[in-house]
Design a protein around this motif. Structure first.
Motif, PDB file in Angstrom:
ATOM      1  N   MET A   1      83.071 -52.936  33.924  1.00 17.02           N
ATOM      2  CA  MET A   1      82.299 -52.140  34.846  1.00 17.02           C
ATOM      3  C   MET A   1      81.045 -51.664  34.127  1.00 17.02           C
ATOM      4  N   SER A   2      79.908 -51.915  34.699  1.00 20.05           N
ATOM      5  CA  SER A   2      78.664 -51.464  34.088  1.00 20.05           C
ATOM      6  C   SER A   2      78.391 -50.018  34.464  1.00 20.05           C
ATOM      7  N   ARG A   3      77.464 -49.399  33.762  1.00 26.96           N
ATOM      8  CA  ARG A   3      77.132 -48.000  34.008  1.00 26.96           C
ATOM      9  C   ARG A   3      76.710 -47.773  35.456  1.00 26.96           C
ATOM     10  N   THR A   4      76.014 -48.712  36.058  1.00 24.91           N
ATOM     11  CA  THR A   4      75.563 -48.530  37.438  1.00 24.91           C
ATOM     12  C   THR A   4      76.721 -48.605  38.429  1.00 24.91           C
ATOM     13  N   ASP A   5      77.861 -49.210  38.025  1.00 29.84           N
ATOM     14  CA  ASP A   5      79.028 -49.284  38.885  1.00 29.84           C
ATOM     15  C   ASP A   5      79.956 -48.093  38.720  1.00 29.84           C
ATOM     16  N   THR A   6      79.706 -47.261  37.741  1.00 32.87           N
ATOM     17  CA  THR A   6      80.558 -46.124  37.463  1.00 32.87           C
ATOM     18  C   THR A   6      80.249 -44.985  38.417  1.00 32.87           C
ATOM     19  N   PRO A   7      81.272 -44.457  39.092  1.00 30.16           N
ATOM     20  CA  PRO A   7      81.020 -43.314  39.976  1.00 30.16           C
ATOM     21  C   PRO A   7      80.454 -42.144  39.172  1.00 30.16           C
ATOM     22  N   GLY A   8      79.558 -41.417  39.775  1.00 24.30           N
ATOM     23  CA  GLY A   8      78.933 -40.301  39.093  1.00 24.30           C
ATOM     24  C   GLY A   8      79.715 -39.005  39.228  1.00 24.30           C
ATOM     25  N   LEU A   9      79.132 -37.957  38.682  1.00 17.11           N
ATOM     26  CA  LEU A   9      79.757 -36.644  38.697  1.00 17.11           C
ATOM     27  C   LEU A   9      80.022 -36.162  40.115  1.00 17.11           C
ATOM     28  N   ASP A  10      79.064 -36.362  41.013  1.00 21.66           N
ATOM     29  CA  ASP A  10      79.247 -35.893  42.382  1.00 21.66           C
ATOM     30  C   ASP A  10      80.453 -36.564  43.037  1.00 21.66           C
ATOM     31  N   ALA A  11      80.625 -37.865  42.802  1.00 20.05           N
ATOM     32  CA  ALA A  11      81.780 -38.580  43.358  1.00 20.05           C
ATOM     33  C   ALA A  11      83.083 -38.071  42.738  1.00 20.05           C
ATOM     34  N   ALA A  12      83.063 -37.817  41.443  1.00 16.79           N
ATOM     35  CA  ALA A  12      84.262 -37.303  40.771  1.00 16.79           C
ATOM     36  C   ALA A  12      84.625 -35.921  41.302  1.00 16.79           C
ATOM     37  N   LEU A  13      83.619 -35.076  41.496  1.00 13.30           N
ATOM     38  CA  LEU A  13      83.884 -33.749  42.042  1.00 13.30           C
ATOM     39  C   LEU A  13      84.400 -33.837  43.474  1.00 13.30           C
ATOM     40  N   GLY A  14      83.874 -34.777  44.238  1.00 14.81           N
ATOM     41  CA  GLY A  14      84.363 -34.982  45.599  1.00 14.81           C
ATOM     42  C   GLY A  14      85.832 -35.377  45.616  1.00 14.81           C
ATOM     43  N   ALA A  15      86.214 -36.261  44.711  1.00 12.42           N
ATOM     44  CA  ALA A  15      87.622 -36.663  44.610  1.00 12.42           C
ATOM     45  C   ALA A  15      88.494 -35.496  44.183  1.00 12.42           C
ATOM     46  N   LEU A  16      87.997 -34.701  43.252  1.00 13.53           N
ATOM     47  CA  LEU A  16      88.725 -33.522  42.799  1.00 13.53           C
ATOM     48  C   LEU A  16      88.932 -32.542  43.943  1.00 13.53           C
ATOM     49  N   VAL A  17      87.888 -32.327  44.730  1.00 14.46           N
ATOM     50  CA  VAL A  17      87.988 -31.427  45.890  1.00 14.46           C
ATOM     51  C   VAL A  17      89.030 -31.938  46.876  1.00 14.46           C
ATOM     52  N   GLU A  18      89.053 -33.237  47.108  1.00 15.88           N
ATOM     53  CA  GLU A  18      90.038 -33.813  48.034  1.00 15.88           C
ATOM     54  C   GLU A  18      91.466 -33.556  47.555  1.00 15.88           C
ATOM     55  N   VAL A  19      91.703 -33.733  46.270  1.00 19.11           N
ATOM     56  CA  VAL A  19      93.028 -33.462  45.712  1.00 19.11           C
ATOM     57  C   VAL A  19      93.352 -31.972  45.847  1.00 19.11           C
ATOM     58  N   GLY A  20      92.383 -31.119  45.546  1.00 25.14           N
ATOM     59  CA  GLY A  20      92.588 -29.681  45.686  1.00 25.14           C
ATOM     60  C   GLY A  20      92.877 -29.283  47.128  1.00 25.14           C
ATOM     61  N   ARG A  21      92.182 -29.902  48.060  1.00 27.56           N
ATOM     62  CA  ARG A  21      92.398 -29.616  49.487  1.00 27.56           C
ATOM     63  C   ARG A  21      93.838 -29.945  49.874  1.00 27.56           C
ATOM     64  N   ARG A  22      94.321 -31.099  49.415  1.00 30.84           N
ATOM     65  CA  ARG A  22      95.703 -31.490  49.722  1.00 30.84           C
ATOM     66  C   ARG A  22      96.709 -30.517  49.110  1.00 30.84           C
ATOM     67  N   ALA A  23      96.293 -29.850  48.032  1.00 28.67           N
ATOM     68  CA  ALA A  23      97.167 -28.868  47.384  1.00 28.67           C
ATOM     69  C   ALA A  23      96.986 -27.468  47.971  1.00 28.67           C
ATOM     70  N   GLY A  24      96.097 -27.348  48.967  1.00 24.52           N
ATOM     71  CA  GLY A  24      95.892 -26.052  49.619  1.00 24.52           C
ATOM     72  C   GLY A  24      94.916 -25.138  48.900  1.00 24.52           C
ATOM     73  N   LEU A  25      94.071 -25.693  48.036  1.00 25.13           N
ATOM     74  CA  LEU A  25      93.113 -24.887  47.289  1.00 25.13           C
ATOM     75  C   LEU A  25      91.767 -24.830  48.006  1.00 25.13           C
ATOM     76  N   ASP A  26      90.992 -23.826  47.700  1.00 22.42           N
ATOM     77  CA  ASP A  26      89.669 -23.637  48.278  1.00 22.42           C
ATOM     78  C   ASP A  26      88.696 -24.689  47.738  1.00 22.42           C
ATOM     79  N   ASP A  27      88.035 -25.411  48.653  1.00 17.06           N
ATOM     80  CA  ASP A  27      87.108 -26.483  48.261  1.00 17.06           C
ATOM     81  C   ASP A  27      86.031 -26.004  47.305  1.00 17.06           C
ATOM     82  N   ALA A  28      85.377 -24.898  47.650  1.00 15.61           N
ATOM     83  CA  ALA A  28      84.259 -24.400  46.831  1.00 15.61           C
ATOM     84  C   ALA A  28      84.725 -23.997  45.435  1.00 15.61           C
ATOM     85  N   ALA A  29      85.891 -23.368  45.353  1.00 13.35           N
ATOM     86  CA  ALA A  29      86.402 -22.939  44.049  1.00 13.35           C
ATOM     87  C   ALA A  29      86.755 -24.145  43.179  1.00 13.35           C
ATOM     88  N   VAL A  30      87.358 -25.155  43.789  1.00 16.54           N
ATOM     89  CA  VAL A  30      87.724 -26.361  43.037  1.00 16.54           C
ATOM     90  C   VAL A  30      86.476 -27.080  42.551  1.00 16.54           C
TER      91      VAL A  30
END
Length: 83
Positions: A1-30
């Motif tokens: 995978m080249s650097r241009t194919d690597t998801p960025g920070l915003d995508a990683a944070l979005g995935a983290l928020v999704e996991v937090g949402r499923r766990a019942g956590l506040d999106d903004a705090a996560v």
């Protein structure tokens, strides 16, 4: 995978928020906690503060905001996060 194919920070944070949402956590705090943790890990890398601020959509004083987030996240280098 080249650097241009690597998801960025915003995508990683979005995935983290999704996991937090499923766990019942506040999106903004996560998202804020994830951004602070990422800033703490990357703060010494050349260009990281400006790149990180840009990735999460902070304008103007973004570099200072990134340094502030890094300061908040440093404790998580050695211990568990709050969420």
């Amino acid at each position: 995978m080249s650097r241009t194919d690597t998801p960025g920070l915003d995508a990683a944070l979005g995935a983290l928020v999704e996991v937090g949402r499923r766990a019942g956590l506040d999106d903004a705090a996560v998202r804020a906690e994830g951004a602070a943790f990422a800033a703490a890990l990357a703060e010494a890398a050349p260009g990281a503060p400006a790149d990180g601020a840009s990735a999460v959509g902070v304008d103007g004083s973004g570099t200072q905001a990134s340094f502030d987030a890094a300061a908040r996240g440093r404790r998580w280098r050695v211990s568990a996060t709050a969420h």
